[in-house]
Design an enzyme around this catalytic site. Structure first.
Site, PDB file in Angstrom:
ATOM      1  N   GLN A  78      -4.722  -1.320   9.790  1.00 40.41           N
ATOM      2  CA  GLN A  78      -4.676  -2.710   9.072  1.00 40.41           C
ATOM      3  C   GLN A  78      -5.309  -3.672  10.161  1.00 40.41           C
ATOM      4  O   GLN A  78      -4.781  -3.802  11.375  1.00 40.41           O
ATOM      5  CB  GLN A  78      -3.252  -3.231   9.034  1.00 40.41           C
TER       6      GLN A  78
ATOM      7  N   LYS B 277       1.001  -1.300   0.146  1.00 38.53           N
ATOM      8  CA  LYS B 277       0.001  -0.071  -0.150  1.00 38.53           C
ATOM      9  C   LYS B 277       0.899   1.430  -0.037  1.00 38.53           C
ATOM     10  O   LYS B 277       0.551   2.130  -0.765  1.00 38.53           O
ATOM     11  CB  LYS B 277      -0.861   0.007   1.249  1.00 38.53           C
TER      12      LYS B 277
ATOM     13  N   ASP C 140     -11.489   3.135   4.623  1.00 39.49           N
ATOM     14  CA  ASP C 140     -11.947   1.531   4.530  1.00 39.49           C
ATOM     15  C   ASP C 140     -13.283   1.591   4.638  1.00 39.49           C
ATOM     16  O   ASP C 140     -13.883   0.379   4.440  1.00 39.49           O
ATOM     17  CB  ASP C 140     -11.191   0.867   5.684  1.00 39.49           C
TER      18      ASP C 140
HETATM   19  N1  GUN Z   1      -7.002  -6.554   6.247  1.00 44.83           N
HETATM   20  C1  GUN Z   1      -7.140  -7.459   5.217  1.00 44.83           C
HETATM   21  N2  GUN Z   1      -7.569  -6.497   4.442  1.00 44.83           N
HETATM   22  C2  GUN Z   1      -7.647  -5.236   4.811  1.00 44.83           C
HETATM   23  C3  GUN Z   1      -8.467  -3.944   4.366  1.00 44.83           C
HETATM   24  O1  GUN Z   1      -8.802  -4.097   3.211  1.00 44.83           O
HETATM   25  N3  GUN Z   1      -8.077  -3.097   4.971  1.00 44.83           N
HETATM   26  C4  GUN Z   1      -7.693  -3.073   6.268  1.00 44.83           C
HETATM   27  N4  GUN Z   1      -7.629  -1.963   7.192  1.00 44.83           N
HETATM   28  N5  GUN Z   1      -7.129  -4.294   6.720  1.00 44.83           N
HETATM   29  C5  GUN Z   1      -7.162  -5.369   6.189  1.00 44.83           C
END
Ligand code: GUN
Length: 282
Positions: free
Chosen positions: A93, A49, A116
């Site tokens: 995360q 990311k 998110d």
């Molecule tokens: N853990 C696995 N996929 C994601 C996601 O799309 N966002 C976040 N914040 N954590 C994750």
């Protein structure tokens, strides 16, 4: 002939457009990421990311904490990021360690920086059929992929397998908002096959291989959101790609399908939140 839904190609196209857009901004958009513990998969996702963001000219700061960090430390950091006008998007995360109240932490994020769509305000809007500040990354990525290949959900039977807050539930809701007839299946669903056989679009987000070619119609669109590691250490999805790809109309591969779309979606959301915050500050 089956059509392979190419997430990598579409990701590159989306990122190219975003890069051009970001170059035209006076100020750089900024994404803050909170990473707790040393889960290898999470570290890989977060690195990816950060790298992707930086490649677009989006500033990306990762705040890492040990497994035993206090919940209050994370809450304080979120408060600080909420109040920092140079930060446009905040991502915590997941998963978080057991001792941390996930819902409390997520809900501390300012809704206008919730990249998110995890906060109760944004999920509430989503499930009320209203527009959240940003749509959840993976389901939005799936819709980007379907749109790219001209697959319209209106009136279609969309079967989602999995009911996680991250994918299954919002995916079902977003398909419903596109006028699909939606069935969400999960571990307690009886006679799964009898349902999947009626799917026009089958979306699997489980994390283990369970979709075989005798479970769907010939003209089905199969979207594989699952990710797990096979005995040979290779990344694989929920779908037996070998056999299913010989039968259906469209299929997304793993890797190279939905995975790249999730990151593209995160970048789209970061830029969207940035633009809305600039607009609000004028
Ligand atoms: N853990 C696995 N996929 C994601 C996601 O799309 N966002 C976040 N914040 N954590 C994750």
């Amino acid at each position: 002939m089956v059509v392979i839904l190419d997430g990598k190609r579409l990701r590159n196209k989306i990122l190219e457009g975003l890069k051009f857009e970001v170059e035209c901004f006076d100020k750089k958009p900024s994404l803050a990421v909170i990473l707790v513990g040393n889960d290898t998969a999470s570290q890989i996702y977060v690195n990816s990311k950060k790298k992707t963001a930086e490649g677009l000219g989006i500033e990306s700061k990762v705040y890492t904490y040990p497994d035993d960090v206090l919940e209050d430390t994370i809450l304080e950091k979120i408060k600080e990021l909420n109040e920092d006008s140079t930060v446009n998007a905040i991502l915590v995360q997941l998963p978080l360690p057991e001792h941390i109240n996930k819902q409390k932490v997520i809900n501390a994020i300012a809704p206008e920086k919730d990249v998110d769509c995890f906060t109760l305000e944004n999920t509430g809007k989503l499930f009320a059929g209203l527009e959240p500040n940003a749509y959840p990354c993976t389901p939005q990525g799936v819709l980007f992929l379907l749109d790219e290949y001209g697959i319209n959900l209106d009136g279609k039977h969309v079967v989602v397998i999995g009911r996680s807050n991250l994918v299954g539930r919002p995916m079902g809701q977003m398909a419903l908002m596109r006028n699909a007839t939606v069935t969400i299946c999960h571990s307690h669903t009886k006679n799964l096959e009898s349902i999947t056989k009626t799917a026009d679009v089958l979306i699997s987000a489980v994390g283990e291989v369970l979709i075989e070619d005798d479970m769907m119609k010939d003209d089905c669109v199969v979207i594989d959101v699952g990710i797990s590691r096979g005995e040979n250490g290779k990344i694989r999805g929920d779908v037996n790609f070998e056999t299913v790809s010989k039968k259906v109309a469209y299929i997304s591969p793993v890797p190279g399908g939905v995975g790249p779309m999730t990151i593209a979606s995160l970048m789209v959301n970061t830029v969207k939140l940035y633009k809305e915050q600039i607009k609000r500050s004028l």
